[in-house]
Write an enzyme that holds these catalytic residues in place. Structure first.
Site, PDB file in Angstrom:
ATOM      1  N   GLY A  91       1.031  -1.286  -0.029  1.00 46.55           N
ATOM      2  CA  GLY A  91       0.063  -0.067   0.048  1.00 46.55           C
ATOM      3  C   GLY A  91       0.714   1.155   0.003  1.00 46.55           C
TER       4      GLY A  91
ATOM      5  CD  GLN B  31       2.907   5.933   3.147  1.00 47.04           C
ATOM      6  OE1 GLN B  31       2.335   5.282   2.614  1.00 47.04           O
ATOM      7  NE2 GLN B  31       4.018   5.210   3.944  1.00 47.04           N
TER       8      GLN B  31
ATOM      9  CB  CYS C 216       4.911   2.154   8.147  1.00 45.41           C
ATOM     10  SG  CYS C 216       4.551   3.776   7.218  1.00 45.41           S
ATOM     11  CG  LEU C 217       6.380   1.155   1.951  1.00 48.32           C
ATOM     12  CD1 LEU C 217       5.863   1.421   0.362  1.00 48.32           C
ATOM     13  CD2 LEU C 217       7.606   0.179   1.947  1.00 48.32           C
TER      14      LEU C 217
ATOM     15  CG  HIS D   3      -1.026   1.060   7.306  1.00 48.07           C
ATOM     16  ND1 HIS D   3      -0.021   0.721   8.466  1.00 48.07           N
ATOM     17  CD2 HIS D   3      -0.092   1.939   6.637  1.00 48.07           C
ATOM     18  CE1 HIS D   3       1.305   1.114   8.196  1.00 48.07           C
ATOM     19  NE2 HIS D   3       1.057   1.951   7.074  1.00 48.07           N
ATOM     20  CD  GLU D   4      -1.403   2.557   2.853  1.00 42.79           C
ATOM     21  OE1 GLU D   4      -0.925   3.587   2.932  1.00 42.79           O
ATOM     22  OE2 GLU D   4      -0.760   1.286   2.998  1.00 42.79           O
TER      23      GLU D   4
ATOM     24  CG  HIS E  53      -0.171   6.800   5.719  1.00 43.55           C
ATOM     25  ND1 HIS E  53       0.936   7.065   6.423  1.00 43.55           N
ATOM     26  CD2 HIS E  53       0.296   5.289   5.500  1.00 43.55           C
ATOM     27  CE1 HIS E  53       1.926   6.317   6.623  1.00 43.55           C
ATOM     28  NE2 HIS E  53       1.541   5.081   6.045  1.00 43.55           N
TER      29      HIS E  53
HETATM   30  O1  K1U Z   1       1.653   2.353   3.947  1.00 41.95           O
HETATM   31  C1  K1U Z   1       2.755   2.023   3.915  1.00 41.95           C
HETATM   32  O2  K1U Z   1       3.641   2.578   4.523  1.00 41.95           O
HETATM   33  C2  K1U Z   1       2.812   0.423   3.301  1.00 41.95           C
HETATM   34  C3  K1U Z   1       2.915  -0.386   3.945  1.00 41.95           C
HETATM   35  C4  K1U Z   1       1.207  -1.197   4.155  1.00 41.95           C
HETATM   36  C5  K1U Z   1       0.939  -2.241   5.224  1.00 41.95           C
HETATM   37  C6  K1U Z   1       1.879  -3.285   5.315  1.00 41.95           C
HETATM   38  C7  K1U Z   1       1.473  -4.222   6.143  1.00 41.95           C
HETATM   39  C8  K1U Z   1       0.256  -3.855   7.022  1.00 41.95           C
HETATM   40  C9  K1U Z   1      -0.309  -2.927   6.961  1.00 41.95           C
HETATM   41  C10 K1U Z   1      -0.281  -1.931   5.718  1.00 41.95           C
HETATM   42  C11 K1U Z   1       3.384  -1.771   3.403  1.00 41.95           C
HETATM   43  O3  K1U Z   1       3.472  -2.173   2.297  1.00 41.95           O
HETATM   44  S1  K1U Z   1       5.010  -2.086   4.206  1.00 41.95           S
HETATM   45  C12 K1U Z   1       5.758  -3.444   3.367  1.00 41.95           C
HETATM   46  C13 K1U Z   1       4.982  -4.845   3.396  1.00 41.95           C
HETATM   47  O4  K1U Z   1       4.113  -4.773   4.303  1.00 41.95           O
HETATM   48  C14 K1U Z   1       5.296  -5.715   2.387  1.00 41.95           C
HETATM   49  C15 K1U Z   1       6.451  -5.575   1.715  1.00 41.95           C
HETATM   50  C16 K1U Z   1       6.526  -6.574   0.310  1.00 41.95           C
HETATM   51  C17 K1U Z   1       5.740  -7.709   0.440  1.00 41.95           C
HETATM   52  C18 K1U Z   1       4.787  -7.867   1.440  1.00 41.95           C
HETATM   53  C19 K1U Z   1       4.628  -6.983   2.385  1.00 41.95           C
HETATM   54 ZN    ZN Z   2       2.519   3.326   6.332  1.00 43.75          ZN
END
Ligand code: K1U
Ligand code: ZN
Length: 173
Positions: A46, A51, A95-96, A137-138, A141
């Site tokens: 996401g 972000q 979270c990225l 989560h999004e 944000h």
């Molecule tokens: O919003 C963001 O920062 C993105 C975040 C979203 C998220 C992840 C996990 C639970 C809730 C919301 C991410 O994508 S973090 C990276 C991640 O979860 C992932 C990366 C590669 C493959 C699978 C998952």
């Molecule tokens: Zn996030």
């Protein structure tokens, strides 16, 4: 399509409420394309517009886990939760904008969400599993809320200090 740099916490733009999008324009279509490319490149499941420093209510996501299954890139403009289940689910979130930090967060297990699509139509869908966690989560944000805001103050402070150090190191490199 352009990869946009992802803001790292702490950044004041990640703590602000985003403005509704009044209409689907070419700028919004370009933003959505760039956000999807940035999310897949990261990689993530996401991404929310703040972000990448854009203070508008736009999120993208693709929570298809099976590498054999077709991708499902989604763009949600002005998303609103219209119903949340009483049942809760705990997921270890990342979270990225907070790289390499993970923590368990409890949220409604299912949510119904209404949004404006890039086609200009209103859509509504019920999400569960990782999709439900991710969409909440999004949307957080868009309201200036991070997953670490659900944690105890000490844990949140520890993660924030690590991110401050990471930003100092990146600025020196
Ligand atoms: O919003 C963001 O920062 C993105 C975040 C979203 C998220 C992840 C996990 C639970 C809730 C919301 C991410 O994508 S973090 C990276 C991640 O979860 C992932 C990366 C590669 C493959 C699978 C998952
Ligand atoms: Zn996030």
């Amino acid at each position: 399509m352009t990869l946009r740099p992802i803001l790292i916490h702490p950044d004041p733009r990640l703590k602000k409420e985003c403005a509704p999008v009044p209409a689907i324009t070419d700028d919004i279509r370009i933003l959505a394309e760039d956000m999807l490319e940035t999310m897949y490149d990261a990689p993530g499941v996401g991404l929310a517009a703040p972000q990448v420093g854009v203070m508008s209510r736009v999120i993208v996501m693709d929570c298809v886990k099976d590498p054999e299954a077709p991708p499902r890139p989604m763009v949600l403009v002005n998303p609103e939760i219209t119903w949340a289940s009483e049942a809760l689910n705990v997921y270890e979130e990342g979270c990225l904008s907070i790289p390499e930090q993970y923590a368990e967060v409890e949220r409604p297990a299912q949510v119904r969400v209404r949004w404006l699509g890039l086609d200009g139509e209103v859509h509504e869908e019920t999400f569960d599993g990782l999709w439900a966690t991710c969409v909440q989560h999004e949307i957080d944000h868009l309201n200036g809320k991070l997953f670490i805001d659900y944690l105890k103050p000490l844990k949140r402070q520890m993660i924030t200090r690590k991110m401050e150090k990471l930003k100092r190191e990146r600025a020196r490199a």
